[in-house]
Design a protein around this motif. Structure first.
Motif, PDB file in Angstrom:
ATOM      1  N   SER A  45       0.811  -1.214   0.000  1.00  0.00           N
ATOM      2  CA  SER A  45       0.000   0.000   0.000  1.00  0.00           C
ATOM      3  C   SER A  45       0.843   1.263   0.000  1.00  0.00           C
ATOM      4  N   LYS A 173      -6.577  -4.753  -0.273  1.00  0.00           N
ATOM      5  CA  LYS A 173      -5.845  -5.069   0.953  1.00  0.00           C
ATOM      6  C   LYS A 173      -6.039  -6.522   1.359  1.00  0.00           C
ATOM      7  N   GLN A 174      -7.247  -7.030   1.191  1.00  0.00           N
ATOM      8  CA  GLN A 174      -7.515  -8.426   1.535  1.00  0.00           C
ATOM      9  C   GLN A 174      -6.790  -9.372   0.585  1.00  0.00           C
ATOM     10  N   ALA A 199       2.774  -9.376   8.424  1.00  0.00           N
ATOM     11  CA  ALA A 199       2.379  -7.979   8.575  1.00  0.00           C
ATOM     12  C   ALA A 199       3.566  -7.049   8.349  1.00  0.00           C
ATOM     13  N   VAL A 204       2.321  -3.266   7.585  1.00  0.00           N
ATOM     14  CA  VAL A 204       1.112  -2.957   8.358  1.00  0.00           C
ATOM     15  C   VAL A 204       1.228  -3.611   9.732  1.00  0.00           C
ATOM     16  N   SER A 205       0.290  -3.300  10.619  1.00  0.00           N
ATOM     17  CA  SER A 205       0.298  -3.907  11.945  1.00  0.00           C
ATOM     18  C   SER A 205      -0.240  -5.329  11.863  1.00  0.00           C
ATOM     19  N   GLN A 206       0.109  -6.130  12.880  1.00  0.00           N
ATOM     20  CA  GLN A 206      -0.349  -7.519  12.885  1.00  0.00           C
ATOM     21  C   GLN A 206      -1.876  -7.632  12.969  1.00  0.00           C
ATOM     22  N   THR A 208      -4.052  -5.567  11.823  1.00  0.00           N
ATOM     23  CA  THR A 208      -4.585  -5.170  10.520  1.00  0.00           C
ATOM     24  C   THR A 208      -4.435  -6.294   9.509  1.00  0.00           C
ATOM     25  N   GLN A 211      -6.889  -9.123  10.304  1.00  0.00           N
ATOM     26  CA  GLN A 211      -8.255  -8.750   9.938  1.00  0.00           C
ATOM     27  C   GLN A 211      -8.480  -8.889   8.437  1.00  0.00           C
ATOM     28  N   HIS A 212      -7.546  -8.372   7.635  1.00  0.00           N
ATOM     29  CA  HIS A 212      -7.679  -8.472   6.183  1.00  0.00           C
ATOM     30  C   HIS A 212      -7.642  -9.929   5.730  1.00  0.00           C
TER      31      HIS A 212
END
Length: 246
Positions: A45, A173-174, A199, A204-206, A208, A211-212
């Protein structure tokens, strides 16, 4: 070998030979006397590229040190795999071959480097001029030779429309999270990469990433089973030939 300048109604496979020292695969295979095979490229991203490739026949520490010091590489991590093979994960901040091919509208299908020579197979879809793909590669890596070109066969290939139907519900993102988890060995047993490591690779954070990934898995499995259910219903709805003939 001449490269067609105009787009065609059929796909074309182009196979290139690259000896350019600016290409990580060629230099790594020559310096460490190993085989390098491309596995996956993911656009992060933040604009950087995350690339996975396997290395056979080289020391893990030597591979990590070499890749980390290569121009354009922000970070590198090696993941031991079976049969003396390493999975290497690098974050690239500069332009790379895969991105140049993608920007030209084609797809890098295979890339293998041995003894300082990389062989790269590129799928050029219908409507894209092979010459524009060749020019994009040559602009990035001057020492390039076209080895072969041929019309593509669609035998055994899943139609793009079917793949799109399964992946369409996923956000960018997913889809990135799913690609990184799969390429990085998150689904292997034993697990080769943790959620935290995946991650970090994506920047990105773990929470995040997790979740994706979970949402991607849920959407993909839902699409798969919906497709399977529709196919089952279609089969059940077909008339029995024996019954019709009686």
């Amino acid at each position: 070998m001449a490269v067609p300048s105009a787009a065609s109604d059929d796909g074309v496979e182009l196979v290139f030979e690259i000896r350019d020292e600016r290409y990580l695969f060629t230099t790594l295979s020559a310096e460490l006397d190993c085989e390098v095979v491309a596995r996956q490229i993911v656009q992060r991203s933040d604009g950087d590229l995350l690339e996975f490739f396997s290395v056979a026949g080289a020391d893990p520490e030597a591979v990590t040190a070499f890749a980390s010091a290569f121009p354009g590489v922000e970070r590198a991590r090696t993941i031991p795999r079976a049969d003396d093979e390493l999975l290497v994960e690098v974050v690239l901040s500069g332009p790379c071959l895969g991105a140049a091919i993608a920007d030209a509208g084609a797809v890098a299908r295979d890339a293998v480097a041995v003894d300082g020579v990389a062989t790269v197979s590129v799928d050029v879809p219908p409507g894209v001029a092979p010459r524009s793909v060749y020019d994009a590669i040559e602009e990035r890596h001057e020492v390039t030779r076209l080895v072969s070109k041929r019309q593509q066969s669609t035998t055994g290939i899943v139609p793009i429309s079917d793949v799109d139907r399964l992946l369409d519900p996923l956000t960018d993102k997913q889809l990135r999270a799913l690609k990184v988890a799969l390429a990085g060995g998150y689904y292997d047993w034993p697990r080769q990469s943790t959620a935290s490591e995946c991650a970090e690779a994506l920047g990105v954070s773990q929470p995040t990433f997790s979740q994706h990934l979970r949402r991607a898995e849920s959407k993909l499995l839902t699409a798969v089973f919906q497709t399977a259910t529709r196919a089952s219903v279609d089969r059940d709805a077909r008339p029995d030939p024996d019954h019709l003939s009686s």
